[in-house]
Design an enzyme around this catalytic site. Sequence first.
Site, short mmCIF file in Angstrom:
data_model
loop_
_atom_site.label_atom_id
_atom_site.label_comp_id
_atom_site.label_asym_id
_atom_site.label_seq_id
_atom_site.Cartn_x
_atom_site.Cartn_y
_atom_site.Cartn_z
N ARG A 1 -23.65 21.19 86.55
CA ARG A 1 -22.83 21.09 85.33
C ARG A 1 -21.46 21.74 85.50
O ARG A 1 -20.47 21.27 84.93
CB ARG A 1 -23.57 21.67 84.13
CG ARG A 1 -24.03 23.10 84.29
CD ARG A 1 -24.76 23.59 83.04
NE ARG A 1 -25.25 24.95 83.20
CZ ARG A 1 -25.47 25.77 82.18
NH1 ARG A 1 -25.25 25.37 80.95
NH2 ARG A 1 -25.93 26.99 82.40
N GLU B 1 -25.84 11.18 68.03
CA GLU B 1 -25.81 10.48 69.33
C GLU B 1 -25.69 8.97 69.19
O GLU B 1 -25.06 8.31 70.02
CB GLU B 1 -27.05 10.85 70.14
CG GLU B 1 -27.08 12.29 70.63
CD GLU B 1 -27.58 13.27 69.57
OE1 GLU B 1 -27.52 14.49 69.82
OE2 GLU B 1 -28.05 12.80 68.50
N PHE C 1 -31.63 13.65 74.45
CA PHE C 1 -31.00 13.02 73.30
C PHE C 1 -30.39 11.67 73.66
O PHE C 1 -30.46 10.72 72.89
CB PHE C 1 -29.92 13.94 72.71
CG PHE C 1 -30.41 15.33 72.43
CD1 PHE C 1 -31.74 15.58 72.15
CD2 PHE C 1 -29.53 16.40 72.45
CE1 PHE C 1 -32.19 16.86 71.88
CE2 PHE C 1 -29.96 17.68 72.18
CZ PHE C 1 -31.30 17.92 71.90
N ARG D 1 -29.66 21.80 84.92
CA ARG D 1 -28.97 22.92 84.29
C ARG D 1 -28.66 24.04 85.28
O ARG D 1 -27.56 24.59 85.28
CB ARG D 1 -29.83 23.48 83.16
CG ARG D 1 -29.26 24.75 82.52
CD ARG D 1 -30.25 25.35 81.54
NE ARG D 1 -29.70 26.51 80.83
CZ ARG D 1 -29.72 27.74 81.30
NH1 ARG D 1 -30.26 27.99 82.50
NH2 ARG D 1 -29.20 28.74 80.61
#
Length: 317
Positions: free
Chosen positions: A13, A61, A86, A170
């Site tokens: 990220r 979203e 999501f 992550r």
Amino acid sequence: MASLLSDKKETMRDIFGETILQLSKEDEKVYVVDGDLANSTKIDGVALKNPDKFLQMGIAEQNMLSVCSGLATTGLQPWAVTFAAFLSKRAIDQIQVQIAQPNLNVNMIGAYSGLLTGLTGKTHQSLEDIAIFRTLANMTVLAPADSTEVKKMMEFAHQFDGPVYMRLARDPYPVIFEDDYEFEIGKAVSLKEGTDVTIISTGTQTSRSIEAAESLEKEGLSVAVLHMPTIKPLDKKAIVKAAEKTGVIVTAEEHSIYGGLGSAVAEVLVEEKPVPMLRVGVKDRNTESAPNEALLEDFEVSAAHIAKAVKEVVKRK
């Protein structure tokens, strides 16, 4: 023998955030579309340093992807960034009808994919995203193994004309690829040669597969590792070649065993070269919140579980 895994670790990220900021400055067509998670996904740098290219959609979203569809029809290139859970489940209807079917140039980034999402719990973990996206016609599905590959995939997606989904992890992972690594769409990457068994891995599981293979070498097993950065289009030739060379296959993914890399590889083998294979992934279970190592062990996707699967499948030769 030196390990293929570098001591250096980087987060996907962070590299994504740096690269998308650069792209947004260099290309007037690039816009970054956020689902109220910029701090977590590391695209807040665009909001701070190039705010005209940052569009905040909030926790909406479905609307977010509809906006991206509209932007793409005007010739712009939107990058939709939110958590994989999501993106793949809340907005799938908009993605299919408004982006995939008309084959629009939208890059969709699923951050916090898999199990290890920083104690966010089952609502934020995604084990179904690869399965969902690879069923959509016109969709390209990518899963980088390290930060270097993230940047190379972004360079590809920036030049590519069509919908792309890329899942990101992550936490920090070992750097596997050098800066001169060349990503090629639809092509597997042979990371380690072997003659007894082939591990076909994708995304975060590639570094764990290397770890498993190197530990098994010490026990006398010759283990090949084939990294599959592109799940769709899939490198069918590389899969068949691996099956012909070693005779048995183990797949490894931080994803459900249903519909992901393991299923895709099994589909190829059953049609082209049936050989014994085992899938390492999350079985038919809901996820939960826990520290990383506990999750990897409990859901049977650690390097030790990959090694265990290799030992089991070799017996079937």
